[in-house]
Scaffold this motif. Structure first.
Motif, PDB file in Angstrom:
ATOM      1  N   ALA A 114      99.200 113.093  40.583  1.00 24.92           N
ATOM      2  CA  ALA A 114      98.476 112.080  40.650  1.00 24.92           C
ATOM      3  C   ALA A 114      98.195 111.934  39.116  1.00 24.92           C
ATOM      4  CB  ALA A 114      97.015 112.531  41.365  1.00 24.92           C
ATOM      5  N   ILE A 115      98.466 112.766  38.101  1.00 20.98           N
ATOM      6  CA  ILE A 115      98.218 112.472  36.948  1.00 20.98           C
ATOM      7  C   ILE A 115      99.199 111.532  36.030  1.00 20.98           C
ATOM      8  CG2 ILE A 115      99.560 114.373  36.035  1.00 20.98           C
ATOM      9  CD1 ILE A 115      97.397 115.344  34.150  1.00 20.98           C
ATOM     10  N   LEU A 116     100.013 111.195  36.828  1.00 24.29           N
ATOM     11  CA  LEU A 116     100.999 110.401  36.117  1.00 24.29           C
ATOM     12  C   LEU A 116     100.767 109.246  35.794  1.00 24.29           C
ATOM     13  CD1 LEU A 116     104.481 111.966  37.775  1.00 24.29           C
ATOM     14  CD2 LEU A 116     103.457 112.668  35.528  1.00 24.29           C
ATOM     15  N   GLY A 117     101.031 108.422  34.841  1.00 25.66           N
ATOM     16  CA  GLY A 117     100.737 107.024  34.429  1.00 25.66           C
ATOM     17  C   GLY A 117     100.054 106.816  33.363  1.00 25.66           C
ATOM     18  N   ALA A 118      99.625 105.567  32.953  1.00 19.97           N
ATOM     19  CA  ALA A 118      98.613 105.053  31.910  1.00 19.97           C
ATOM     20  C   ALA A 118      97.408 105.104  32.348  1.00 19.97           C
ATOM     21  CB  ALA A 118      99.028 103.680  31.778  1.00 19.97           C
ATOM     22  N   THR A 154      86.110 110.805  29.997  1.00 22.02           N
ATOM     23  CA  THR A 154      86.452 110.379  31.331  1.00 22.02           C
ATOM     24  C   THR A 154      87.417 109.150  31.369  1.00 22.02           C
ATOM     25  OG1 THR A 154      84.508 110.888  32.158  1.00 22.02           O
ATOM     26  CG2 THR A 154      85.631 109.633  33.676  1.00 22.02           C
ATOM     27  N   PHE A 155      88.488 109.000  32.195  1.00 25.29           N
ATOM     28  CA  PHE A 155      89.378 107.840  32.188  1.00 25.29           C
ATOM     29  C   PHE A 155      89.601 107.359  33.303  1.00 25.29           C
ATOM     30  CE2 PHE A 155      90.369 110.571  28.421  1.00 25.29           C
ATOM     31  CZ  PHE A 155      91.049 109.888  27.738  1.00 25.29           C
ATOM     32  N   ILE A 184      96.140 106.369  27.032  1.00 25.20           N
ATOM     33  CA  ILE A 184      97.264 107.448  26.937  1.00 25.20           C
ATOM     34  C   ILE A 184      98.220 107.236  28.250  1.00 25.20           C
ATOM     35  CG2 ILE A 184      95.849 109.155  25.845  1.00 25.20           C
ATOM     36  CD1 ILE A 184      95.457 110.603  28.422  1.00 25.20           C
ATOM     37  N   GLU A 185      99.494 107.548  28.007  1.00 27.91           N
ATOM     38  CA  GLU A 185     100.361 107.720  29.067  1.00 27.91           C
ATOM     39  C   GLU A 185     100.731 109.049  29.410  1.00 27.91           C
ATOM     40  OE1 GLU A 185     104.329 105.906  30.762  1.00 27.91           O
ATOM     41  OE2 GLU A 185     104.043 105.473  28.866  1.00 27.91           O
ATOM     42  N   GLY A 240     101.358 113.909  27.258  1.00 32.70           N
ATOM     43  CA  GLY A 240     100.592 112.631  27.051  1.00 32.70           C
ATOM     44  C   GLY A 240     100.766 111.812  25.552  1.00 32.70           C
ATOM     45  N   LYS A 241     101.044 110.817  25.764  1.00 34.18           N
ATOM     46  CA  LYS A 241     101.263 110.086  24.057  1.00 34.18           C
ATOM     47  C   LYS A 241     100.119 108.868  24.238  1.00 34.18           C
ATOM     48  CE  LYS A 241     104.701 107.043  25.940  1.00 34.18           C
ATOM     49  NZ  LYS A 241     106.288 106.358  25.849  1.00 34.18           N
ATOM     50  N   TYR A 242     100.000 108.574  22.849  1.00 29.58           N
ATOM     51  CA  TYR A 242      98.979 107.612  22.606  1.00 29.58           C
ATOM     52  C   TYR A 242      99.640 106.037  22.894  1.00 29.58           C
ATOM     53  CZ  TYR A 242      95.754 110.321  20.130  1.00 29.58           C
ATOM     54  OH  TYR A 242      94.961 111.407  19.571  1.00 29.58           O
TER      55      TYR A 242
END
Length: 145
Positions: free
Chosen positions: A25-29, A139-140, A39-40, A50-52
């Motif tokens: 569930a965490i995967l993605g943008a 929070t994202f 972040i992705e 994760g990358k910016y």
């Protein structure tokens, strides 16, 4: 026939809730709820990173050009662009949350311990020093272009 449609809709809703609690569930943008950073998150081996993708503090005033990593403690990395760097490292899935990670805060040059959990389609990223109680949570929401 109507009861079959209702049953199918209920099953889809239940599957959606189950999926939201799965490891992937965490995967993605993701975009912060303040809309100041994106972040992705990706998986490599058995850990999550994760990358910016973008951030108000990591781009120049034009909103596009990446700033350099000038506050990095490692002098050799200070000339690299901030967009695209891996800032989240080493997260491990532990059933309900992702733990034992580190997050590099490029604007300050500091690195913190971190953990992440997902609840109600929101990603909560907590960065901290030492103990989780001594930290902050951002929070994202899913980012869709």
């Amino acid at each position: 026939m109507k009861s079959v449609k209702i049953l199918i809709l209920l099953m889809l809703a239940m599957f959606g809730n189950v999926y939201a609690q799965t490891e992937s569930a965490i995967l993605g943008a993701w975009e912060s709820d303040k809309k100041d950073v994106r972040i992705e998150i990706f998986k490599h081996g058995d850990k999550y990173y994760g990358k910016y993708l973008w951030g108000k503090e990591i781009v120049e005033s034009d909103g596009v050009t990446s700033k350099k990593d000038v506050k990095n403690p490692d002098e050799k990395l200070r000339s690299r662009n901030l967009i695209g760097i891996t800032s989240l490292t080493g997260l491990k899935w532990e059933g309900k949350e992702y733990v034992d990670g580190k997050i590099y805060n490029a604007p300050s040059g500091d690195t913190y311990k971190c953990k992440i959990w997902i609840k109600n389609d929101k990603l909560y990223l907590r960065g901290y020093l030492g103990f989780s109680l001594l930290g902050q949570t951002a929070t994202f929401h899913r980012y869709r272009q």
